[in-house]
Write a protein that holds these residues in place. Structure first.
Motif, PDB file in Angstrom:
ATOM      1  N   ARG A 111       0.798  -1.095  -0.070  1.00 55.76           N
ATOM      2  CA  ARG A 111      -0.177   0.157  -0.098  1.00 55.76           C
ATOM      3  C   ARG A 111       0.864   1.299   0.008  1.00 55.76           C
ATOM      4  N   TYR A 112       0.708   2.038  -1.060  1.00 52.82           N
ATOM      5  CA  TYR A 112       1.497   3.307  -1.135  1.00 52.82           C
ATOM      6  C   TYR A 112       0.767   4.501  -0.986  1.00 52.82           C
ATOM      7  N   GLU A 113       1.052   5.263   0.069  1.00 56.19           N
ATOM      8  CA  GLU A 113       0.510   6.751   0.425  1.00 56.19           C
ATOM      9  C   GLU A 113       1.185   7.775  -0.337  1.00 56.19           C
ATOM     10  N   LYS A 117       7.293   5.390  -1.745  1.00 57.68           N
ATOM     11  CA  LYS A 117       8.192   4.654  -3.056  1.00 57.68           C
ATOM     12  C   LYS A 117       8.829   3.202  -2.497  1.00 57.68           C
ATOM     13  N   LEU A 118       9.370   2.732  -3.585  1.00 58.84           N
ATOM     14  CA  LEU A 118      10.296   1.629  -3.621  1.00 58.84           C
ATOM     15  C   LEU A 118      11.399   1.611  -4.176  1.00 58.84           C
ATOM     16  N   THR A 119      12.751   1.724  -3.676  1.00 61.20           N
ATOM     17  CA  THR A 119      13.753   1.801  -4.248  1.00 61.20           C
ATOM     18  C   THR A 119      14.173   0.751  -5.087  1.00 61.20           C
ATOM     19  N   PRO A 132       7.362 -17.183 -12.746  1.00 58.96           N
ATOM     20  CA  PRO A 132       7.069 -15.607 -12.838  1.00 58.96           C
ATOM     21  C   PRO A 132       6.512 -15.090 -11.513  1.00 58.96           C
ATOM     22  N   ILE A 133       6.370 -13.657 -11.635  1.00 58.09           N
ATOM     23  CA  ILE A 133       5.483 -12.915 -10.627  1.00 58.09           C
ATOM     24  C   ILE A 133       4.360 -12.250 -11.488  1.00 58.09           C
ATOM     25  N   VAL A 134       3.280 -12.022 -10.797  1.00 60.28           N
ATOM     26  CA  VAL A 134       2.294 -11.615 -11.426  1.00 60.28           C
ATOM     27  C   VAL A 134       1.897 -10.453 -10.489  1.00 60.28           C
ATOM     28  N   VAL A 143       4.871   5.688 -11.156  1.00 61.02           N
ATOM     29  CA  VAL A 143       5.694   5.348 -12.215  1.00 61.02           C
ATOM     30  C   VAL A 143       6.644   4.149 -11.817  1.00 61.02           C
ATOM     31  N   PHE A 144       6.430   3.028 -12.573  1.00 65.03           N
ATOM     32  CA  PHE A 144       7.359   2.131 -12.407  1.00 65.03           C
ATOM     33  C   PHE A 144       8.733   2.287 -13.190  1.00 65.03           C
ATOM     34  N   LEU A 145       9.624   2.084 -12.413  1.00 62.53           N
ATOM     35  CA  LEU A 145      11.055   1.974 -13.145  1.00 62.53           C
ATOM     36  C   LEU A 145      11.476   0.413 -13.345  1.00 62.53           C
ATOM     37  N   PHE A 146      12.083   0.172 -14.463  1.00 64.23           N
ATOM     38  CA  PHE A 146      12.455  -0.995 -14.879  1.00 64.23           C
ATOM     39  C   PHE A 146      13.854  -0.977 -15.271  1.00 64.23           C
ATOM     40  N   GLY A 147      14.894  -1.635 -14.680  1.00 67.49           N
ATOM     41  CA  GLY A 147      16.215  -1.425 -15.001  1.00 67.49           C
ATOM     42  C   GLY A 147      16.983  -2.600 -15.812  1.00 67.49           C
ATOM     43  N   VAL A 167       3.260  -9.465 -15.792  1.00 66.04           N
ATOM     44  CA  VAL A 167       3.837 -10.620 -15.404  1.00 66.04           C
ATOM     45  C   VAL A 167       5.248 -10.621 -16.050  1.00 66.04           C
ATOM     46  N   TRP A 168       6.111 -10.954 -14.844  1.00 59.94           N
ATOM     47  CA  TRP A 168       7.688 -10.659 -15.134  1.00 59.94           C
ATOM     48  C   TRP A 168       8.136 -12.095 -14.958  1.00 59.94           C
ATOM     49  N   GLY A 169       8.798 -12.740 -16.004  1.00 60.22           N
ATOM     50  CA  GLY A 169       9.330 -14.138 -15.757  1.00 60.22           C
ATOM     51  C   GLY A 169      10.408 -13.985 -16.888  1.00 60.22           C
ATOM     52  N   SER A 172      13.470 -11.309 -17.637  1.00 62.19           N
ATOM     53  CA  SER A 172      13.265 -10.145 -16.874  1.00 62.19           C
ATOM     54  C   SER A 172      13.043 -10.324 -15.496  1.00 62.19           C
ATOM     55  N   ARG A 173      13.153 -11.766 -14.749  1.00 64.18           N
ATOM     56  CA  ARG A 173      12.836 -11.902 -13.438  1.00 64.18           C
ATOM     57  C   ARG A 173      13.671 -11.249 -12.577  1.00 64.18           C
ATOM     58  N   LEU A 174      14.874 -11.196 -13.144  1.00 66.87           N
ATOM     59  CA  LEU A 174      16.066 -10.568 -12.113  1.00 66.87           C
ATOM     60  C   LEU A 174      16.392  -9.111 -12.376  1.00 66.87           C
ATOM     61  N   TYR A 176      16.403  -5.177 -11.881  1.00 67.37           N
ATOM     62  CA  TYR A 176      16.330  -4.092 -10.989  1.00 67.37           C
ATOM     63  C   TYR A 176      14.904  -3.498 -11.332  1.00 67.37           C
ATOM     64  N   HIS A 177      14.048  -3.293 -10.175  1.00 68.25           N
ATOM     65  CA  HIS A 177      12.831  -2.478 -10.438  1.00 68.25           C
ATOM     66  C   HIS A 177      12.447  -1.471  -9.272  1.00 68.25           C
ATOM     67  N   GLY A 178      11.691  -0.554  -9.440  1.00 69.91           N
ATOM     68  CA  GLY A 178      11.442   0.228  -8.215  1.00 69.91           C
ATOM     69  C   GLY A 178      10.012   1.012  -8.511  1.00 69.91           C
ATOM     70  N   ILE A 179       9.409   1.992  -7.768  1.00 66.20           N
ATOM     71  CA  ILE A 179       8.500   2.689  -8.082  1.00 66.20           C
ATOM     72  C   ILE A 179       8.651   3.992  -7.480  1.00 66.20           C
ATOM     73  N   LEU A 180       8.604   4.983  -8.220  1.00 59.44           N
ATOM     74  CA  LEU A 180       8.854   6.416  -7.789  1.00 59.44           C
ATOM     75  C   LEU A 180       7.929   7.103  -6.693  1.00 59.44           C
ATOM     76  N   PHE A 195      -2.638   0.607  -4.403  1.00 60.30           N
ATOM     77  CA  PHE A 195      -2.435  -0.769  -3.910  1.00 60.30           C
ATOM     78  C   PHE A 195      -1.783  -1.886  -4.988  1.00 60.30           C
ATOM     79  N   ASN A 196      -0.785  -2.619  -4.653  1.00 55.21           N
ATOM     80  CA  ASN A 196      -0.085  -3.389  -5.650  1.00 55.21           C
ATOM     81  C   ASN A 196       0.049  -4.988  -5.050  1.00 55.21           C
ATOM     82  N   LEU A 197      -0.585  -5.781  -5.731  1.00 56.16           N
ATOM     83  CA  LEU A 197      -0.487  -7.090  -5.471  1.00 56.16           C
ATOM     84  C   LEU A 197       0.460  -7.972  -6.205  1.00 56.16           C
TER      85      LEU A 197
HETATM   86  C1  MD3 Z   1      10.133  -7.109 -11.837  1.00 59.02           C
HETATM   87  N1  MD3 Z   1       6.229  -4.283  -6.243  1.00 59.02           N
HETATM   88  O1  MD3 Z   1       6.487  -6.010  -4.286  1.00 59.02           O
HETATM   89  S1  MD3 Z   1       5.003  -4.497  -9.162  1.00 59.02           S
HETATM   90  C2  MD3 Z   1       7.582  -5.899  -5.160  1.00 59.02           C
HETATM   91  O2  MD3 Z   1       4.225  -1.606  -7.582  1.00 59.02           O
HETATM   92  C3  MD3 Z   1       7.676  -4.692  -5.915  1.00 59.02           C
HETATM   93  O3  MD3 Z   1       4.475  -2.630  -5.377  1.00 59.02           O
HETATM   94  C4  MD3 Z   1       6.085  -2.914  -7.053  1.00 59.02           C
HETATM   95  O4  MD3 Z   1       8.450  -4.739  -6.845  1.00 59.02           O
HETATM   96  C5  MD3 Z   1       4.845  -2.329  -6.882  1.00 59.02           C
HETATM   97  O5  MD3 Z   1       8.558  -6.497  -4.924  1.00 59.02           O
HETATM   98  C6  MD3 Z   1       6.334  -3.345  -8.390  1.00 59.02           C
HETATM   99  C7  MD3 Z   1       5.928  -4.946 -10.423  1.00 59.02           C
HETATM  100  C8  MD3 Z   1       6.947  -6.143 -10.314  1.00 59.02           C
HETATM  101  C9  MD3 Z   1       7.170  -7.080  -9.361  1.00 59.02           C
HETATM  102  C10 MD3 Z   1       7.956  -7.881  -9.279  1.00 59.02           C
HETATM  103  C11 MD3 Z   1       8.923  -8.054 -10.176  1.00 59.02           C
HETATM  104  C12 MD3 Z   1       8.049  -6.286 -11.006  1.00 59.02           C
HETATM  105  C13 MD3 Z   1       9.137  -7.052 -10.992  1.00 59.02           C
HETATM  106  C14 MD3 Z   1      10.177  -8.896 -10.117  1.00 59.02           C
HETATM  107  C15 MD3 Z   1      10.952  -8.990 -11.150  1.00 59.02           C
HETATM  108  C16 MD3 Z   1      11.136  -8.028 -12.276  1.00 59.02           C
END
Ligand code: MD3
Ligand code: FE
Length: 203
Positions: A111-113, A117-119, A132-134, A143-147, A167-169, A172-174, A176-180, A195-197
């Motif tokens: 849950r983001y207020e 952010k997520l570094t 994968p992760i869904v 804004v999602f960062l995909f590195g 869907v991340w698999g 791409s599974r490894l 780096y990623h984050g949220i501004l 919210f993010n599941l």
């Molecule tokens: C890319 N969550 O919970 S979801 C996390 O929006 C996380 O809350 C973010 O990163 C969020 O770990 C991004 C998208 C996401 C989730 C897992 C990944 C992208 C991913 C795993 C590998 C690569």
């Protein structure tokens, strides 16, 4: 509609827009059993994102590290069960993206207020990184960062909005990623929050 993002990563734009309200009602039920908490990282920082989980396993962090466990250390209770509708959604979306046989045992709910952010980080606490992760986004956009595979690699920016599934698999599974930091706003379904599941196979 499907939007390929990178090798193994696919955005299913607005995939769950029509069921967002039902998903949110389930999130609220889970949070009533296991409230969102701002956890402390091993580095001693309080996370700006609040978290809870459902499923056999849940992800959390404390001063000792990161781990998946069957119960919440804060409440001492097992995580609430993963609703059948959540599991079916995750399995179907994974299959649409080419990952058949996905069987999630954990669902982390972030849950983001405003300002949360997520570094940049990698998700590598799961046993089988071929799974994968869904992810499902609800409420305010972010804004999602995909590195790349090194923290310093350049990042692509992607706006994730209510109902978007990613869907991340594969390769791409490894990444780096984050949220501004979340921009303040009021969303009709979630108020001031995003919210993010994330559905995972932890073990
Ligand atoms: C890319 N969550 O919970 S979801 C996390 O929006 C996380 O809350 C973010 O990163 C969020 O770990 C991004 C998208 C996401 C989730 C897992 C990944 C992208 C991913 C795993 C590998 C690569
Ligand atoms: Fe992540």
């Amino acid at each position: 509609w499907q939007e390929p993002l990178m090798d193994g990563a696919v955005i299913l734009r607005r995939r769950v827009r029509d069921s967002a309200a039902e998903l949110m009602a389930q999130v609220n039920q889970i949070a009533a059993q296991n409230p969102f908490e701002h956890r402390i990282t091993p580095g001693g920082h309080k996370m700006s994102v609040a978290m809870t989980n459902c499923g056999d396993l849940g992800w959390s962090t404390d001063s000792r590290g990161y781990q998946y466990s069957a119960q919440d250390d804060v409440s001492g209770q097992r995580w609430p069960a993963m609703p059948a509708s959540f599991r079916e959604l995750a399995v179907t979306c994974a299959a649409e993206a080419g990952f058949s046989g996905f069987s999630p045992d954990a669902c982390l709910i972030n849950r983001y207020e405003p300002g949360a952010k997520l570094t940049l980080h990698q998700d590598k606490d799961e046993r089988d990184l071929r799974q994968p992760i869904v992810s499902v986004s609800l409420g305010l956009p972010a804004v999602f960062l995909f590195g790349g595979f090194d923290r310093a690699d350049a990042c692509q920016r992607v706006l994730l909005e209510q109902g978007d599934v990613v869907v991340w698999g594969g390769p791409s599974r490894l990444r780096y990623h984050g949220i501004l930091p979340l921009k303040p706003g009021i969303h009709p379904l979630t108020g001031p929050f995003r919210f993010n599941l994330t559905f995972r196979r932890a073990r």
